[in-house]
Design a protein around this motif. Structure first.
Motif, short mmCIF file in Angstrom:
data_model
loop_
_atom_site.label_atom_id
_atom_site.label_comp_id
_atom_site.label_asym_id
_atom_site.label_seq_id
_atom_site.Cartn_x
_atom_site.Cartn_y
_atom_site.Cartn_z
N SER A 28 0.76 -1.07 0.09
CA SER A 28 -0.16 0.00 0.05
C SER A 28 0.88 1.32 0.04
O SER A 28 1.84 1.48 0.76
CB SER A 28 -0.95 0.07 1.39
N PHE A 29 0.76 2.08 -1.01
CA PHE A 29 1.73 3.29 -1.03
C PHE A 29 1.03 4.10 -2.10
O PHE A 29 -0.15 3.75 -2.81
CB PHE A 29 2.93 2.97 -1.48
N THR A 30 1.50 5.47 -1.99
CA THR A 30 1.11 6.52 -2.95
C THR A 30 2.20 6.67 -4.05
O THR A 30 3.06 6.51 -3.85
CB THR A 30 0.88 7.81 -2.32
N LEU A 31 1.62 6.38 -5.43
CA LEU A 31 2.42 6.31 -6.56
C LEU A 31 2.09 7.41 -7.57
O LEU A 31 0.94 7.85 -7.78
CB LEU A 31 2.37 4.91 -7.33
N VAL A 32 3.11 8.22 -7.98
CA VAL A 32 2.87 9.12 -8.93
C VAL A 32 3.94 8.71 -10.21
O VAL A 32 5.12 8.64 -10.33
CB VAL A 32 3.44 10.60 -8.57
N GLY A 33 3.43 8.09 -11.19
CA GLY A 33 4.04 7.54 -12.17
C GLY A 33 3.73 7.55 -13.67
O GLY A 33 2.51 8.29 -13.98
N GLN A 34 4.05 6.78 -14.43
CA GLN A 34 3.88 6.72 -15.83
C GLN A 34 4.53 5.48 -16.55
O GLN A 34 5.54 5.23 -16.25
CB GLN A 34 4.07 8.06 -16.70
N PRO A 35 3.87 5.07 -17.68
CA PRO A 35 4.41 3.82 -18.42
C PRO A 35 5.88 4.35 -18.87
O PRO A 35 6.02 5.46 -19.35
CB PRO A 35 3.42 3.67 -19.41
N ALA A 36 6.77 3.22 -18.61
CA ALA A 36 8.32 3.70 -19.18
C ALA A 36 8.67 2.25 -19.79
O ALA A 36 8.31 1.25 -19.67
CB ALA A 36 9.05 3.83 -18.10
N ALA A 37 9.54 2.54 -20.81
CA ALA A 37 10.05 1.26 -21.76
C ALA A 37 11.04 0.61 -21.16
O ALA A 37 11.38 1.02 -19.92
CB ALA A 37 10.59 2.01 -23.08
N ALA A 38 11.29 -0.46 -21.69
CA ALA A 38 12.26 -1.30 -21.33
C ALA A 38 13.70 -0.95 -20.92
O ALA A 38 14.56 -1.66 -20.04
CB ALA A 38 12.29 -2.75 -22.02
N TYR A 39 14.10 0.27 -21.34
CA TYR A 39 15.60 0.71 -21.40
C TYR A 39 15.18 2.40 -21.27
O TYR A 39 14.84 2.85 -22.10
CB TYR A 39 16.29 0.54 -22.59
N GLY A 40 16.00 2.56 -20.10
CA GLY A 40 15.84 4.04 -19.63
C GLY A 40 15.99 4.16 -18.26
O GLY A 40 16.66 3.20 -17.61
N SER A 41 15.88 5.40 -17.63
CA SER A 41 16.19 5.59 -16.33
C SER A 41 15.41 6.70 -15.53
O SER A 41 14.68 7.44 -16.39
CB SER A 41 17.65 6.15 -16.21
N LEU A 42 15.23 6.80 -14.50
CA LEU A 42 14.58 7.61 -13.69
C LEU A 42 15.52 8.37 -12.46
O LEU A 42 15.88 7.63 -11.91
CB LEU A 42 13.37 7.07 -13.15
N THR A 43 15.39 9.42 -12.64
CA THR A 43 16.41 10.27 -11.57
C THR A 43 15.41 11.38 -10.79
O THR A 43 14.67 12.18 -11.45
CB THR A 43 17.54 10.87 -12.30
N VAL A 44 15.67 11.47 -9.68
CA VAL A 44 15.10 12.39 -8.61
C VAL A 44 15.85 13.06 -7.86
O VAL A 44 16.75 12.37 -7.42
CB VAL A 44 13.65 12.05 -8.18
N ARG A 45 15.65 14.19 -7.13
CA ARG A 45 16.21 14.68 -5.64
C ARG A 45 15.12 14.58 -4.77
O ARG A 45 14.08 15.24 -5.07
CB ARG A 45 16.97 15.85 -6.07
N VAL A 46 15.33 13.85 -3.63
CA VAL A 46 14.58 13.98 -2.67
C VAL A 46 14.68 15.00 -1.50
O VAL A 46 15.97 14.80 -1.09
CB VAL A 46 14.30 12.64 -1.86
#
Length: 521
Positions: free
Chosen positions: A81-99
């Motif tokens: 159980s969690f809150t997700l803010v997402g979108q579909p992403a392909a098999a090759y790629g990356s996601l970067t953020v600063r918390v």
């Protein structure tokens, strides 16, 4: 005619073995012809099952319908159980953020309202998941409330990131097919790899995004190591993210919020506290509650009504009490009536006589205890399920170990009682001694009499450690379970705990053998 040599007849049967078999037969005859002992042993087995199957209250619901519990990739019961803010992403790629920050609120036993404070395993980070179905395979990199940066996957994998301040923190997940790698950075320029996981069955297009969750916390009623009662209280966390960059996003994709497991137990409890997200100027503020973790026994990290296959073995301690009395009387009765002289005259090798006694007593307890423990485990688990409880699943080797190990616990405890009876030679004193050595530490450790450190010590260095053989589910260091204690969890592994009892028994037998040879009958 020449006289031939005559060869003396030699039996092919070894005299020593034949003598010991006679000793075993004699001791078994003594044991089975004393009606009170046999009745007591049978009563002990019945007591184990009566207490476990009829008297144990496991909190099952009258409806008899168990709540559906999500299962992870490995079949384990999970909280998801969690809150997700997402979108579909392909098999090759990356996601970067600063918390940039992680704050929170949590409930207390004394107050229904939430107070300020982030719980240690609150999580804010990034995730790549097979789907938003509860129990789906995933890999996540996160900042936590009290355990730094962690990379977790498939509910039971947990790896620590590089040390240092947890917020603000840069996080990155890269996907290459089924492989997901996590990276951690303090400033966003120099990255350190945290770990790589293989997610079997990850689809070509998966969900990638930001998530926040905050688990329930268990507050005990008493400062005890054992699970003597308490309350699970909810918590909520808010994470702030910026510098969000997703490569491999699907054309036309956009960030969308979703409360995964919104109909689950934890989210439903605190849904009125504003779960969801806000986005403004490239900054995301996400509020979530729940957890992404395996369920632990007792439901201390969830409100699922859970149990283990060992829950119905509560009667074992009462059966053990009776068997240890029988074990003491098996030797002290001969001292009291003067029959020990007859026994030792018939078997001058006193060690063999003692060995025959402990084998008969120990094997009788084990053989008769085996069906009793099997019934308590197998039938007890089914009774719990019928009553609406979710019994945490285990493999057949674990179930076999719990059943056979519990019967072996009865057998070894009975042997210890025979050894103590041989040493002390007085029934009442020997019974009090074995109770004080085996059962009293269990009672003191299980109740709230001792502080947690003292109770833990009892279950590490006294014969009570052997009850660890009943543990069927693992402990998870990444799950907050303040009551990782008996009867579901023990500080030693199952066989290590059982070995402690065996060591005490071996020492008592050695002393009994020494004194039996040195003292007059």
């Amino acid at each position: 005619m020449t006289a031939g040599s005559i060869t003396a007849y030699r039996s092919a049967q070894r005299t020593a073995d034949d003598g010991f078999r006679h000793l075993l037969h004699a001791e078994w005859t003594k044991f089975r012809t004393v009606r009170g002992w046999l009745v007591a042993v049978v009563a002990a087995m019945v007591l184990i099952d009566v207490v476990g199957l009829l008297l144990v209250h496991d909190g099952t619901r009258s409806s008899g319908q168990p709540r559906s519990v999500p299962a992870g990739p490995g079949g384990e019961a999970v909280v998801d159980s969690f809150t997700l803010v997402g979108q579909p992403a392909a098999a090759y790629g990356s996601l970067t953020v600063r918390v940039t920050s992680l704050t929170g609120r949590h409930g207390t036993v004394s107050s229904p309202s939430l107070v300020r404070g982030v719980v240690p395993w609150a999580k804010a980070g990034i995730i790549i998941t097979q789907s938003t179905r509860q129990g789906a395979a995933y890999a996540a990199l996160m900042v936590t409330g009290g355990h730094g940066v962690r990379m977790q996957a498939n509910y039971n994998s947990d790896v620590a990131g590089m040390p240092g301040a947890a917020s603000p923190r840069w996080l990155r997940l890269t996907r290459s097919g089924d492989m997901v790698t996590g990276y951690d950075s303090a400033g966003g320029s120099h990255w350190a790899e945290v770990g790589t996981v293989h997610l079997t069955g990850l689809p070509p297009v998966a969900q990638a995004g930001l998530f926040v969750t905050s688990p329930m916390t268990f507050t005990p009623n008493f400062p005890s190591f054992a699970a003597t009662g308490g309350s699970s209280v909810p918590s909520v966390a808010t994470g702030v993210f910026d510098h969000v960059t997703l490569s491999g996003a699907q054309p036309g994709g956009h960030w969308a919020g979703q409360v995964v497991g919104a109909d689950g137990p934890t989210i439903g409890t605190i849904g009125q506290h504003g779960l969801g997200f806000r986005a403004a100027g490239g900054r995301f503020t996400v509020t979530g509650s729940g957890d992404i973790a395996p369920v632990v026994a007792g439901g201390t990290n969830s409100t699922y009504l859970t149990g283990t296959i060992g829950d119905r073995l509560a009667g074992l301690i009462f059966g053990m009490l009776v068997l240890m009395v029988v074990g003491v009387l098996f030797i002290t009765a001969e001292y009291r009536r003067g029959l020990i002289r007859t026994t030792l005259t018939a078997s001058p090798r006193r060690g063999r006589a003692l060995a025959a006694k402990v084998l008969v007593a120990g094997l009788a307890a084990f053989v008769l205890g085996l069906p009793a423990t099997a019934l308590a485990v197998v039938a007890g688990a089914q009774l719990s399920r019928n009553g609406g409880q979710y019994v945490l699943p285990v493999g057949w080797p674990t179930e076999l170990r719990v059943i056979a190990g519990s019967a072996a616990l009865l057998g070894v405890a009975t042997v210890l009682a025979v050894a103590v009876g041989t040493i002390l030679r007085r029934g009442v004193l020997a019974v009090v001694t074995v109770f004080a050595v085996v059962l009293l530490p269990y009672v003191l450790g299980y109740t709230s009499v001792l502080p947690p450190s003292g109770a833990r010590w009892f279950f590490q260095v006294t014969p009570a450690a052997a009850f660890a053989i009943q543990q069927s589910v693992p402990q998870y260091p990444q799950v907050s379970a303040a009551q990782y204690g008996p009867p579901d969890y023990f500080p030693l592994s199952p066989w290590a705990g059982f070995a402690v009892l065996c060591a005490y028994t071996a020492a008592a037998l050695a002393l009994a053998f020494f004194l039996l040879r040195r003292r007059d009958a």
